[in-house]
Write a protein that holds these residues in place. Sequence first.
Motif, PDB file in Angstrom:
ATOM      1  N   LEU A 188     -22.243  64.076  52.418  1.00 32.28           N
ATOM      2  CA  LEU A 188     -22.519  63.482  53.657  1.00 32.28           C
ATOM      3  C   LEU A 188     -21.281  62.431  54.204  1.00 32.28           C
ATOM      4  N   ALA A 189     -21.188  61.311  53.189  1.00 39.08           N
ATOM      5  CA  ALA A 189     -20.111  60.212  53.378  1.00 39.08           C
ATOM      6  C   ALA A 189     -18.951  61.089  53.361  1.00 39.08           C
ATOM      7  N   GLY A 190     -18.263  61.996  52.702  1.00 42.23           N
ATOM      8  CA  GLY A 190     -17.132  62.707  52.677  1.00 42.23           C
ATOM      9  C   GLY A 190     -17.038  63.300  54.013  1.00 42.23           C
ATOM     10  N   ALA A 191     -18.062  64.033  54.440  1.00 47.64           N
ATOM     11  CA  ALA A 191     -17.942  64.607  55.736  1.00 47.64           C
ATOM     12  C   ALA A 191     -17.595  63.812  56.957  1.00 47.64           C
ATOM     13  N   LYS A 192     -18.168  62.610  56.840  1.00 49.78           N
ATOM     14  CA  LYS A 192     -18.129  61.504  57.964  1.00 49.78           C
ATOM     15  C   LYS A 192     -16.666  61.204  57.937  1.00 49.78           C
ATOM     16  N   LEU A 193     -16.195  60.811  56.708  1.00 49.61           N
ATOM     17  CA  LEU A 193     -14.750  60.442  56.647  1.00 49.61           C
ATOM     18  C   LEU A 193     -13.739  61.594  57.094  1.00 49.61           C
ATOM     19  N   LEU A 194     -13.962  62.722  56.771  1.00 45.84           N
ATOM     20  CA  LEU A 194     -13.255  63.759  57.473  1.00 45.84           C
ATOM     21  C   LEU A 194     -13.349  63.867  58.955  1.00 45.84           C
ATOM     22  N   GLY A 195     -14.637  63.808  59.591  1.00 45.40           N
ATOM     23  CA  GLY A 195     -14.842  63.873  60.836  1.00 45.40           C
ATOM     24  C   GLY A 195     -14.238  62.379  61.557  1.00 45.40           C
ATOM     25  N   ALA A 196     -14.207  61.440  60.857  1.00 47.98           N
ATOM     26  CA  ALA A 196     -13.568  60.163  61.596  1.00 47.98           C
ATOM     27  C   ALA A 196     -12.191  60.183  61.938  1.00 47.98           C
ATOM     28  N   ASP A 197     -11.289  61.103  61.396  1.00 46.92           N
ATOM     29  CA  ASP A 197     -10.040  61.502  61.555  1.00 46.92           C
ATOM     30  C   ASP A 197      -9.710  61.862  62.946  1.00 46.92           C
ATOM     31  N   SER A 198      -8.690  61.498  63.390  1.00 43.76           N
ATOM     32  CA  SER A 198      -8.329  62.018  64.967  1.00 43.76           C
ATOM     33  C   SER A 198      -6.924  61.692  65.016  1.00 43.76           C
ATOM     34  N   ALA A 199      -6.406  62.371  66.145  1.00 43.12           N
ATOM     35  CA  ALA A 199      -5.051  61.821  66.657  1.00 43.12           C
ATOM     36  C   ALA A 199      -4.674  60.561  66.841  1.00 43.12           C
ATOM     37  N   ARG A 200      -5.726  59.943  67.304  1.00 40.48           N
ATOM     38  CA  ARG A 200      -5.682  58.253  67.758  1.00 40.48           C
ATOM     39  C   ARG A 200      -5.446  57.493  66.241  1.00 40.48           C
ATOM     40  N   LEU A 201      -6.383  58.082  65.396  1.00 38.51           N
ATOM     41  CA  LEU A 201      -6.414  57.204  64.280  1.00 38.51           C
ATOM     42  C   LEU A 201      -5.261  57.596  63.241  1.00 38.51           C
ATOM     43  N   TYR A 202      -5.082  58.989  63.038  1.00 36.57           N
ATOM     44  CA  TYR A 202      -4.507  59.586  61.808  1.00 36.57           C
ATOM     45  C   TYR A 202      -4.597  58.869  60.540  1.00 36.57           C
ATOM     46  N   LEU A 203      -5.824  59.286  60.273  1.00 37.15           N
ATOM     47  CA  LEU A 203      -6.070  58.468  58.716  1.00 37.15           C
ATOM     48  C   LEU A 203      -5.756  59.057  57.643  1.00 37.15           C
ATOM     49  N   TRP A 204      -5.692  60.386  57.417  1.00 37.77           N
ATOM     50  CA  TRP A 204      -5.394  60.888  56.232  1.00 37.77           C
ATOM     51  C   TRP A 204      -4.026  61.873  56.422  1.00 37.77           C
ATOM     52  N   ASN A 205      -3.080  61.944  55.543  1.00 34.30           N
ATOM     53  CA  ASN A 205      -2.209  63.061  55.367  1.00 34.30           C
ATOM     54  C   ASN A 205      -2.703  64.337  54.928  1.00 34.30           C
ATOM     55  N   GLU A 206      -1.920  65.385  54.887  1.00 32.78           N
ATOM     56  CA  GLU A 206      -2.382  66.711  54.605  1.00 32.78           C
ATOM     57  C   GLU A 206      -2.902  66.756  53.165  1.00 32.78           C
ATOM     58  N   GLU A 207      -2.192  65.907  52.105  1.00 32.38           N
ATOM     59  CA  GLU A 207      -2.774  65.951  50.739  1.00 32.38           C
ATOM     60  C   GLU A 207      -4.063  65.319  50.558  1.00 32.38           C
ATOM     61  N   ASN A 208      -4.001  64.015  51.186  1.00 33.12           N
ATOM     62  CA  ASN A 208      -5.400  63.290  51.181  1.00 33.12           C
ATOM     63  C   ASN A 208      -6.485  64.037  51.783  1.00 33.12           C
ATOM     64  N   PHE A 209      -6.334  64.745  52.952  1.00 34.00           N
ATOM     65  CA  PHE A 209      -7.192  65.470  53.647  1.00 34.00           C
ATOM     66  C   PHE A 209      -7.708  66.650  52.809  1.00 34.00           C
ATOM     67  N   ASP A 210      -6.838  67.332  52.175  1.00 38.30           N
ATOM     68  CA  ASP A 210      -7.203  68.280  51.344  1.00 38.30           C
ATOM     69  C   ASP A 210      -8.119  68.248  50.111  1.00 38.30           C
TER      70      ASP A 210
END
Length: 313
Positions: A188-210
């Motif tokens: 659940l924590a991982g899913a919330k972190l994935l969902g927190a990313d957006s064009a406004r924040l740009y939290l994770w690059n492609e490698e981190n997202f994967d």
Amino acid sequence: MSGPSPFAAWWATYALATGIVSAGLDSAGYAVFSHVALALACAACLAAAAGLVQRTHREGRVETPAALTTVAATAALGTGFSTAGHQPLAEALLALAMVLWAVLLTAEAEGRRGTVFLRCVATQGLAVLGATLAAADAVAWLAHAALVLFWLGLALYCFALFRFQPRQVEEGRGDHWLAAGALAASALAGAKLLGADSARLYLWNEENFDTLRTTTVTLLVLALIACVALLLAELFWPRHHYDVRRWATVFAAAITAAAALAVAAALDVPWLDVAGEVLLWIAVAAWLGCTAWALASARAAARRSRVRSRARR
């Protein structure tokens, strides 16, 4: 989720399980039911906190399992309030839970039962709340702090798994389900972190997202496998007597459903959303069943007490 203090333990475990049920109902779109469950969880969390304060004042020590459960419940309430749009209250609950968590993290571990996973559950609860607030307030540093908590929670899970006694799967009174619940809390924590990313924040690059996506999906799969294995164990070694630790089973079912719904939303997997809702109603049924079981057990205990009182006279 421990035996020494039934009052505080019952309210803490009830608050945590009910708070997660509320989160799952909200994710599935049942806002009214979610708000009712959130209100019940708030009342239970206050009762648990009062019980812990009273016990600590009387005995001069903190009961770690019940206290960590209360921390996780506080984080769950914060997530519920954040989802409902009450960000200042959710931020205050995050600050409170963080302070309590920091104090309890280094406390002596309690035995080798399912309660050893509570440090992971509490840590991932903070990660879930941090990621939820980061998405709501568009605060990047909060999401990165939640990511640190996420990885720390996984490390704490590995430590707990090393301490956990496998025979608890046969002998445990319900708290052994925390082995599965902690995995689901991490997913659940991982899913919330994935969902927190957006064009406004740009939290994770492609490698981190994967990496985060692969880890989250793996955790969800492991949580589902663990739930099935523990359910089979319940059939082989049934527990016929009510115990406050049985609420850990409700928690595990509810948070697995919430994790499935969150992963479905974060990764846009429609069939997983359907599966998550099925799991959610199973968790709601377990919550209702455990509530009825607890009330029946309390009535039986009251009758026994009255019979003993008459016998003494």
